[in-house]
Scaffold this active site. Sequence first.
Site, short mmCIF file in Angstrom:
data_model
loop_
_atom_site.label_atom_id
_atom_site.label_comp_id
_atom_site.label_asym_id
_atom_site.label_seq_id
_atom_site.Cartn_x
_atom_site.Cartn_y
_atom_site.Cartn_z
N LYS A 1 42.74 48.31 50.39
CA LYS A 1 43.64 49.19 49.63
C LYS A 1 44.88 49.50 50.47
CE LYS A 1 40.13 51.64 46.89
NZ LYS A 1 40.62 51.28 45.54
N ARG B 1 32.17 47.36 39.53
CA ARG B 1 31.56 46.60 38.42
C ARG B 1 30.50 45.64 38.92
NH1 ARG B 1 37.49 44.71 36.55
NH2 ARG B 1 37.92 46.61 37.71
N1 BES Z 1 36.99 53.09 43.24
C1 BES Z 1 38.09 52.36 42.69
C2 BES Z 1 38.69 53.05 41.47
C3 BES Z 1 39.42 54.31 41.77
C4 BES Z 1 40.77 54.26 42.08
C5 BES Z 1 38.80 55.53 41.67
C6 BES Z 1 41.45 55.42 42.34
C7 BES Z 1 39.49 56.69 41.92
C8 BES Z 1 40.82 56.63 42.25
C9 BES Z 1 37.66 50.96 42.27
O1 BES Z 1 36.64 50.42 43.04
C10 BES Z 1 38.85 50.08 42.42
O2 BES Z 1 39.28 49.89 43.52
N2 BES Z 1 39.36 49.56 41.32
C11 BES Z 1 40.49 48.73 41.36
C12 BES Z 1 40.24 47.54 40.47
C13 BES Z 1 41.28 46.47 40.56
C14 BES Z 1 41.18 45.76 41.88
C15 BES Z 1 41.07 45.51 39.44
C16 BES Z 1 41.69 49.53 40.86
O3 BES Z 1 41.54 50.29 39.90
O4 BES Z 1 42.74 49.44 41.48
MN MN Z 2 37.41 49.41 44.76
#
Ligand code: BES
Ligand code: MN
Length: 508
Positions: free
Chosen positions: A279, A355
């Site tokens: 991230k 997922r």
């Molecule tokens: N845990 C995150 C989702 C999330 C993001 C929760 C911000 C709370 C605050 C999840 O695992 C994630 O990283 N999702 C990605 C998916 C993408 C790579 C398709 C996202 O939402 O950026």
């Molecule tokens: Mn994630």
Amino acid sequence: MKTPRVELRRRTTGIHDRDATVVFVHPEDLKKLDPGLARVVGAELTERIATFAAARAYKAGVGEAMYFPTHDSHLTILVGLGASKSYSLEFVRRASANALRLLERMRVASAVFVWPTRLPKRASQVELVSAASEGVLLGAYEFDKYQSSAKNKFSTGLVEFAVDKLSATTKKALQESMLICAAVNEARDMQNDNSDDVNPEHLAKQSKSLAAAHKLTYSVLSGKELSARGLNLLHAVGRASQWPPKLIVLEYWGASKKIAPIAMVGKGITFDTGGVNLKPSAGGQLHEMHLDMSGAAIVMAVLKLAAQLKLRVNLIGALAVAENVIDSNSYKPGSIIRAFNGKTVEVANTDAEGRLVLADAMSYLAATHKPSSIIDVATLTGSIMVTFGYHVAGLVSNNDTLARNLTNASQRTDERLWRLPLIDEYRAETHGKRSDLSNLGSNPRYGDAIVAGAFLEQFTAGIPWAHIDIAGTSMRPVRNYYNPAGGTGFGVRLLVDFLKNLPARKSR
Ligand code: BES
Ligand code: MN
Ligand code: ZN
């Protein structure tokens, strides 16, 4: 943080024997006080309330609070309920939370709450009492474990609700509400604490002691036991961590064993770095990723409450637990992994790990427990935050009845849900180029909350299923009435209400 004791007492004339009397009012009451309130506060004080409100242009908006000294050190506190025509239980929660917070600011040790005689639309006294205690007990919550100043913080010790009827059902409702709020606050504590402490091992330990204390069945698959049984996705996501990934299963059997259980699956990523698809520091919300186990915390709380409230349901809670970190052993973008149900999945992005872990947990539960329905709860996508902000959770479901029952529970608890369309176009987005499925749609910026849902649907074995994306509602930047900044415990009240109101079940 200490929450006050909440007790019931009969609504009698002239209750001013505590340190403050909290009078909940509609704007209409400011001209002519509701007779029920007037009887409690007495003629002289009724006068003074009207004079005071007029002098301060007090409007009695929802949660709007003001106070004046009554006599000696006693305070009269006015808390607004908003216009009576839109009076709802949610306004009772909000007003009660603000009342409690004002009591603590004013260092009031004990208080009596009194409401107008007329109840919120379609609500009973029992529901009023439950909502008010939720406002008080959830509103008192603060995560101050690491704040040195918390030691000296004043806490209100006693809140009494003055009610017309001290019935057994009202007493029972208050007891239940206190258990529910305690469980919500415990879930919040787990969400808010450091990920180094709330790690996969810790969630297993907590689940085990929860099971021992409440006669739940506990079982766990850990590390290589997962890959040995084919839960390769869950294993891959968590394998780089110093704490092995786990599938933790808690079972509560409160109805005939002939009735198929309901399965609830929680995403338990104790920290989400994004993995090799790390991230970004700016905008990646990395510092909030200790909250990525919120789904697991919610499911644990629901299992505890099912046992404490002796709900007449069979319930399986599964926690898909892993830490998504980087190490030489990390799973990698572009790898194709075989899921528990045999489908092959390309890891297009290691940050779409939620997922993956849920997929294995759901298909494993479907195979081992044959549940009548599956509900997963997960901080799954940033996309749901783009869509609904902090206020509403996303619902994706393959079953209208299940979706409706959840939506009804959502309306009663004001833990709001909105159903998203699960149509073939989103399903098509989950197809892989070199594999059956991919964990990323064609453009992850578009509709990912639904694409993620469509992906999960592939692991439900055709069982009625609902997915609740709590990414936005689990973590707040600032307090909103009874929802604190940080972890909110969103979903506990919703799911318990859902379980309490289930239509009678057929045997399998
Ligand atoms: N845990 C995150 C989702 C999330 C993001 C929760 C911000 C709370 C605050 C999840 O695992 C994630 O990283 N999702 C990605 C998916 C993408 C790579 C398709 C996202 O939402 O950026
Ligand atoms: Mn994630
Ligand atoms: Zn995540």
